[in-house]
Scaffold this motif. Structure first.
Motif, PDB file in Angstrom:
ATOM      1  N   TRP A 175      92.492 -16.133 -16.974  1.00  0.00           N
ATOM      2  CA  TRP A 175      92.037 -16.675 -18.277  1.00  0.00           C
ATOM      3  C   TRP A 175      91.657 -15.552 -19.235  1.00  0.00           C
ATOM      4  O   TRP A 175      92.029 -15.574 -20.408  1.00  0.00           O
ATOM      5  CB  TRP A 175      90.849 -17.605 -18.048  1.00  0.00           C
ATOM      6  N   ARG A 204      82.254 -21.276 -14.125  1.00  0.00           N
ATOM      7  CA  ARG A 204      82.693 -20.981 -15.484  1.00  0.00           C
ATOM      8  C   ARG A 204      82.596 -19.491 -15.791  1.00  0.00           C
ATOM      9  O   ARG A 204      81.875 -18.751 -15.116  1.00  0.00           O
ATOM     10  CB  ARG A 204      81.890 -21.773 -16.516  1.00  0.00           C
ATOM     11  N   ALA A 205      83.313 -19.088 -16.846  1.00  0.00           N
ATOM     12  CA  ALA A 205      83.242 -17.715 -17.351  1.00  0.00           C
ATOM     13  C   ALA A 205      83.007 -17.779 -18.853  1.00  0.00           C
ATOM     14  O   ALA A 205      83.473 -18.703 -19.523  1.00  0.00           O
ATOM     15  CB  ALA A 205      84.527 -16.953 -17.047  1.00  0.00           C
ATOM     16  N   LEU A 213      89.806 -17.066 -13.173  1.00  0.00           N
ATOM     17  CA  LEU A 213      89.047 -16.675 -14.366  1.00  0.00           C
ATOM     18  C   LEU A 213      89.567 -15.360 -14.939  1.00  0.00           C
ATOM     19  O   LEU A 213      89.562 -15.155 -16.156  1.00  0.00           O
ATOM     20  CB  LEU A 213      87.559 -16.562 -14.017  1.00  0.00           C
ATOM     21  N   MET A 272      80.438 -14.438 -15.218  1.00  0.00           N
ATOM     22  CA  MET A 272      81.035 -15.436 -14.329  1.00  0.00           C
ATOM     23  C   MET A 272      79.916 -16.096 -13.534  1.00  0.00           C
ATOM     24  O   MET A 272      79.090 -15.398 -12.926  1.00  0.00           O
ATOM     25  CB  MET A 272      82.051 -14.799 -13.379  1.00  0.00           C
TER      26      MET A 272
END
Length: 244
Positions: free
Chosen positions: A59, A28-29, A56, A38
Motif C-alpha cells: 500500500w 491499519r497503517a 501494508l 503500523m
C-alpha cells in the motif's frame, strides 16, 4: 502496548516505521508527520503479522508511485559536526556537542550554530531535538526580516493593525492569524521560494479582513496575488521537503 521501530525501503527512500502492538481488533497503517505508523493486535500470530506487513508495505509503495512528494517529510537530514545548513539566503555552520546535561540547547554566534545535546538520547530523540533547536535558533535570526516583510505587505495592500509576528516550528499549517491580529508563520516556510513565502503572508493578512475562507476572503487574496493558486500548488507538491 509494545513498540518497535524499523525502516522500510519505499521507492528510493528509507522510511521510518513505528510498529505498535496494542489491544485492538483492526490492522491499519497511517502516514504520520515524522514516520509511518503500523498498528497490530497485540496477540496476532507472527506469520499473520508478517503477511499484513507485506500488504501494508505494498500500500505504501502504491502511495509513493502516486505522489513521491508525500514521503519527503520522512527524509530528515543526518546532521554532523561541521555541516552547513542553508536556509533561504543564509547559511550556518553547525557544531554538535554531546554533553552530560539534562536538556539540550543551541546558540548562534557569527553564523555558527552550536548544539549542546544530551548524550543519553537515542537516535530518534536526538534527531527531533536537533530539528527543534535549529528551528528555534533560525527563527530568532530570521524574525526581524520576516516581520519587516509582513509589515511591508500589510502597509501596501491591507493597512490593518497587527499585534505581532511569530515564527515557530509548525507542521500542522504554514501560517495562522488570530482574531487579535497575531500573524504566526511556520519556520518550515523559510525553505520555500520568496514568492511562496509572500503568498502565505498575504493569505494570513487577508484574514485580518475575513477571518474565514469564504469567497470574500479568497477575493482579497486574489486582489493582491492573482496567481496565488500557483503558490498553493507549489506547497502541495514540494512543501513536504521544506523542513530542518
Amino acid at each position: 502496548m509494545k513498540e518497535e521501530w524499523i525502516k522500510l525501503k519505499i521507492g528510493t527512500m528509507d522510511v521510518p516505521v513505528q510498529i505498535i502492538r496494542e489491544r485492538r481488533r483492526s490492522i491499519r497503517a497511517s502516514m504520520g508527520k515524522e514516520n509511518v505508523i503500523m498498528r497490530f493486535p497485540i496477540n496476532l500470530p507472527a506469520q499473520e503479522e508478517a503477511a499484513h506487513r507485506k500488504r501494508l508495505t505494498t500500500w505504501l509503495e502504491k502511495q509513493y508511485e502516486k505522489k513521491e512528494g508525500l514521503f519527503q517529510r520522512y527524509q530528515k537530514a543526518d546532521y554532523q559536526d561541521g555541516d552547513t545548513l542553508r536556509v533561504g539566503d543564509r547559511q550556518y555552520e553547525l557544531r554538535l556537542r554531546q554533553e552530560d546535561r539534562k536538556t539540550s540547547a543551541a546558540s548562534l554566534k557569527g553564523g555558527q550554530i552550536v548544539l549542546r545535546l544530551n548524550r543519553d538520547m537515542d537516535e530518534q530523540q536526538a534527531s527531533k531535538a536537533i530539528r527543534t533547536l535549529l528551528s528555534r535558533v533560525v527563527a530568532a535570526d530570521y524574525l526581524p526580516q520576516i516581520t519587516k516583510r509582513v509589515l511591508a505587505l500589510n502597509e501596501q495592500h491591507f493597512r490593518r493593525p497587527i499585534k505581532g509576528v511569530k515564527l515557530k516550528y509548525n507542521h500542522s499549517n504554514w501560517g495562522s492569524c488570530s482574531n487579535s491580529g497575531n500573524i504566526n508563520l511556520s519556520t518550515r516556510l523559510l525553505f520555500a521560494p520568496q514568492e511562496v513565502v509572500d503568498y502565505v503572508i498575504v493569505h494570513e493578512l487577508a484574514h485580518l479582513i475575513e477571518l474565514n475562507h469564504s469567497h470574500r476572503f479568497w477575493a482579497e487574496v486574489a486582489r493582491v496575488m492573482p496567481d496565488y493558486e500557483k503558490k498553493e500548488a507549489w506547497l502541495k507538491e514540494f512543501g513536504a521537503g521544506c523542513d530542518f
